[in-house]
Design a protein around this motif. Structure first.
Motif, short mmCIF file in Angstrom:
data_model
loop_
_atom_site.label_atom_id
_atom_site.label_comp_id
_atom_site.label_asym_id
_atom_site.label_seq_id
_atom_site.Cartn_x
_atom_site.Cartn_y
_atom_site.Cartn_z
N ASP A 1 0.97 -0.72 0.02
CA ASP A 1 -0.47 0.13 -0.13
C ASP A 1 0.41 1.10 0.02
O ASP A 1 1.84 1.29 0.74
CB ASP A 1 -0.67 0.07 1.49
CG ASP A 1 -1.72 0.93 1.11
OD1 ASP A 1 -1.59 1.47 0.21
OD2 ASP A 1 -2.52 1.20 2.02
N PRO A 2 0.61 2.11 -0.82
CA PRO A 2 1.67 3.61 -1.19
C PRO A 2 1.75 4.33 0.52
O PRO A 2 2.01 4.69 1.06
CB PRO A 2 1.06 4.75 -1.91
CG PRO A 2 0.36 3.16 -2.80
CD PRO A 2 -0.90 1.87 -2.39
N ALA A 3 0.29 4.38 0.74
CA ALA A 3 0.34 5.58 2.42
C ALA A 3 1.30 4.36 3.58
O ALA A 3 2.25 5.29 3.77
CB ALA A 3 -1.20 4.93 3.22
N ARG B 1 6.20 4.69 5.88
CA ARG B 1 7.13 4.09 6.70
C ARG B 1 8.66 5.75 6.42
O ARG B 1 9.68 5.70 6.85
CB ARG B 1 8.06 2.60 5.83
CG ARG B 1 7.11 1.32 6.54
CD ARG B 1 7.55 0.15 5.20
NE ARG B 1 6.71 -0.56 6.27
CZ ARG B 1 6.80 -1.83 4.78
NH1 ARG B 1 7.23 -2.18 4.40
NH2 ARG B 1 5.49 -2.90 5.77
N ALA B 2 8.12 5.81 5.41
CA ALA B 2 9.20 7.10 4.77
C ALA B 2 9.30 8.05 5.80
O ALA B 2 10.36 8.28 6.15
CB ALA B 2 8.75 7.32 3.35
N GLU B 3 8.56 8.88 6.30
CA GLU B 3 7.97 9.72 7.11
C GLU B 3 9.12 9.37 8.07
O GLU B 3 9.71 9.84 9.18
CB GLU B 3 6.20 9.49 7.82
CG GLU B 3 6.81 10.96 8.49
CD GLU B 3 7.11 12.65 8.54
OE1 GLU B 3 6.91 13.68 8.88
OE2 GLU B 3 7.17 12.44 6.61
N ALA B 4 8.65 7.63 8.89
CA ALA B 4 8.90 6.99 10.31
C ALA B 4 10.65 7.34 10.26
O ALA B 4 11.92 8.29 11.13
CB ALA B 4 8.80 5.97 10.22
#
Length: 717
Positions: free
Chosen positions: A642-644, A649-652
């Motif tokens: 899922d892109p969300a 994960r990228a924000e984390a």
């Protein structure tokens, strides 16, 4: 009470006639003492006792009178100087006739020299006291009155000042400089006198040019009288007249130089009359002519007077040794007498022809009955060939002859008794000398010109003069005048002087006689073996096959031949040691033989495989590759996340990175709630703060910076 100057001082004394007291000024003619000063005469030219005695007596009178004058008090000294005419005539005579430094050196008597020095000193001290207006606090003269006294009574004038500079300027420069500066300072009228004197000085230069038959650019073009001689030059004028002109010029120039050196302020007055330009023009016209005339007269005088005794001595010596025939032959072989006589004939026109002919005839008679091989003037350093003129030295050993030849080779042969060794001329310089002669005499050959130059010490002027006047030495006169120049071979040829990396190798034909021709290949080497023959050659494959076959062969039992068992028993007779049989040594090692084989199994190289085995192995390798590709396909995951989730994960990861960097800014308030649900006060404040401060980073203030550059004129509006 302060002391009065001498010009205002009054003296009271009795009248010698009436006996009454009277008052007279300090500077009065009656105070002068009755004393007669004799005139000066220069030292005698010759050491004549009568003339020497006369000079010493006259000079002693003058020295004593001047010493008496210097010892007088201040007032009486000035009365004697102002009113005694004999004193002025005595001083003028010394300034006129005293010897200058450019005069001929006289061999004077020692007493004459001592007296001249003493008189020279007394005269200088007299003029020094005459140029001083203040001797002490009590004895002085008013400066303005002092200037009038020395000017009106002609105690100093421009000619006297010039003579003082040339006589006393060398050893008393500082005193003389102060003395003349004081005279010109106290009486400025001397500057006008100097200005009026300079035309006379310039006229001296014109007179010298007129006497020499020259004409200066600045001289007035006056018509010449018909009876005047036009062809008078320094070269043909009488010797005494030339001497007078040269001494007159030396006296004038030396005097002017000494005056300007002592009193540089006079240079401005000289410059008003363009003295520098007139002097340069005079120098260019007169000095070269006078110098040439002096050198010519000096050469003629020396050649006529000095060489004659040597010529007479030469002829006398040869006349006395004419009976020594053996000596004459050997001497004539090395130093040709005929050349020496020819040289003397060129040097002196008064040579006795009878005596020279007699000497030459005697030399010729000495060669009678002997094969004559006369050595000529050769500049080549090689030793001359042995001549029969020295045939009497046959008894000498071979070593003596070698030493004699070495001595000849070490130095050039002498070109006659009067010749001197000269420097060897070669190359471009020699070509230039030959071209100088050939330009004037184009019909001569270069070989003949070269021989003449070698004979006359490479003096082109002497060569040209002797050729034109037919005064060449006999052996040159016999040469062919159209003879061409022969090029001498190089004494060090290229073969013997070369040095390179191939020196003395096996193919060096210059250092060895025999060379292996079979090892020489001309052109591209052609191989006998073709490509097919090389491919069919399997010798290397057979050797490698035998080597690799040994890797897969394991021999478990070694067959023992008959007769060798006894040998093995003698080598090892001990019982079997089973102490460590229970230990599994190396069982758990990671580099066991099985694991190494399992990692990379042993493969036989393709070249050494049999044909059938190669196909089987290729099929097995293809099957293994297909199985590996299938395994990879099974492990591949085709699920798309899922892109969300990926953004979370990228924000984390980004927040974790900022936390490691120490960044604690919380931008959640700026984000706020979802659009349409309203924003709280904190979000509004954060958004306002972000809008106000966004120009501090990134590139959000482009409009402001563009306006700033436009205001500075960097961007056209």
């Amino acid at each position: 009470m302060p002391a009065l100057p001498l010009d205002k001082l009054q003296l009271t004394e009795r009248d010698p006639k009436t006996g009454k007291l009277r008052t007279l000024p300090a500077l009065h003619p009656e105070i002068k003492a009755d004393r007669s000063f004799v005139l000066y005469r220069p030292p005698p030219v010759v050491r004549d006792p009568a003339l020497v005695e006369e000079f010493l007596e006259r000079a002693k009178f003058i020295a004593d009178d001047l010493n008496w004058l210097l010892d007088l008090p201040h007032d009486k000294f000035w009365c004697q100087v102002i009113f005694d005419e004999t004193l002025q005539k005595c001083l003028d005579s010394y300034l006129r006739y005293a010897p200058r430094k450019f005069d001929a050196l006289l061999d004077c008597h020692p007493e004459v020299n001592d007296m001249q020095k003493c008189l020279h000193r007394s005269v200088f001290l007299t003029f020094l006291r005459m140029s001083t207006h203040k001797e002490s606090k009590d004895h002085f003269i008013t400066p303005s009155v002092f200037g009038e006294i020395i000017y009106n009574n002609f105690l100093f004038d421009i000619p006297k000042i010039l003579d003082l500079c040339v006589l006393f300027g060398k050893g008393n420069g500082l005193l003389l400089q102060k003395m003349i500066e004081n005279i010109f300072t106290q009486q400025p009228s001397y500057f006008s006198d100097l200005d009026e004197t300079l035309p006379t000085v310039l006229q001296v230069f014109n007179n010298i040019l007129h006497k020499c038959g020259l004409q200066c650019e600045g001289a007035s073009a006056e018509p010449q009288k018909l009876e005047e001689k036009v062809n008078v030059t320094p070269g043909n004028m009488p010797l005494q007249e030339l001497k007078d002109i040269v001494l007159y010029l030396c006296d004038t120039c030396t005097t002017l130089w000494a005056f300007l050196d002592v009193f540089p302020l006079a240079c401005q007055t000289f410059q008003k009359h363009e003295f520098c330009y007139r002097l340069a023009s005079f120098y260019e016209l007169a000095i070269p002519e006078l110098e040439s005339a002096i050198k010519k007269r000096h050469y003629e005088d020396n050649s006529r007077e000095n060489i004659q005794p040597f010529i007479e001595e030469f002829l006398q010596i040869f006349t006395s040794v004419l009976q020594e025939r053996r000596f004459l032959r050997d001497y004539d072989e090395l130093f040709p007498v005929e050349d020496d006589v020819s040289l003397l004939q060129q040097a002196s026109s008064t040579l006795d022809e009878t005596r020279t002919a007699y000497i030459l005839q005697a030399v010729e008679s000495a060669w009678e009955g002997v094969d004559r091989r006369k050595a000529q003037v050769v500049k080549d350093p090689t030793p001359p060939a042995a001549s029969n003129g020295a045939s009497a030295i046959v008894e000498s050993t071979a070593e003596d002859m070698e030493e004699l030849g070495a001595a000849y080779a070490s130095e050039d042969e002498c070109a006659g008794a009067a010749a001197a060794p000269i420097a060897k001329v070669s190359g471009v310089e020699l070509d230039s000398l030959i071209s100088q002669v050939k330009d004037l005499l184009p019909d001569l050959g270069e070989g003949f010109i070269l021989a003449c130059l070698e004979e006359y010490s490479y003096n082109t002027e002497q060569v040209i003069n002797n050729i034109l006047e037919d005064k060449l030495v006999p052996y040159l006169d016999k040469l062919d005048r159209t003879m061409q120049r022969q090029l001498k071979p190089d004494p060090t040829p290229l073969v013997t002087s070369r040095y390179n990396v191939f020196q003395n190798d096996e193919f060096d034909v210059f250092s060895r006689d025999s060379v292996d021709v079979s090892r020489i290949q001309k052109g591209k080497r052609r191989e006998k073996d073709t490509t097919r023959s090389l491919l069919n050659d399997k010798r290397l494959v057979a050797e490698q096959k035998e080597r690799y076959s040994q890797y897969s062969v394991i021999v478990e039992e070694i067959p023992v031949q008959q007769g060798e068992a006894q040998l093995y028993k003698e080598d090892y007779e001990d019982e079997y040691d089973d102490t460590y049989d229970g230990n599994q040594v190396g069982a758990n090692d990671a580099d066991s033989d099985d694991e190494l084989i399992s990692r990379r199994p042993f493969t036989i190289p393709q070249v050494l495989r049999p044909k059938g085995q190669e196909e089987v192995l290729e099929e097995e390798e293809e099957d293994e590759e297909e199985e590996e590709e299938a395994e990879k396909e099974r492990t591949k995951d085709h699920f798309v996340q899922d892109p969300a989730v990926l953004r979370e994960r990228a924000e984390a990861r980004r927040l974790a990175y900022l936390a490691r960097k120490g960044h604690k800014h919380d931008s959640s308030a700026v984000v706020g709630n979802v659009k349409g649900h309203g924003q709280n006060r904190e979000t509004v404040q954060e958004r306002r703060k972000k809008e106000a401060n966004k120009s501090t980073r990134a590139n959000h203030n482009r409009r402001v910076m563009a306006d700033r550059k436009r205001n500075k004129g960097m961007i056209p509006s």
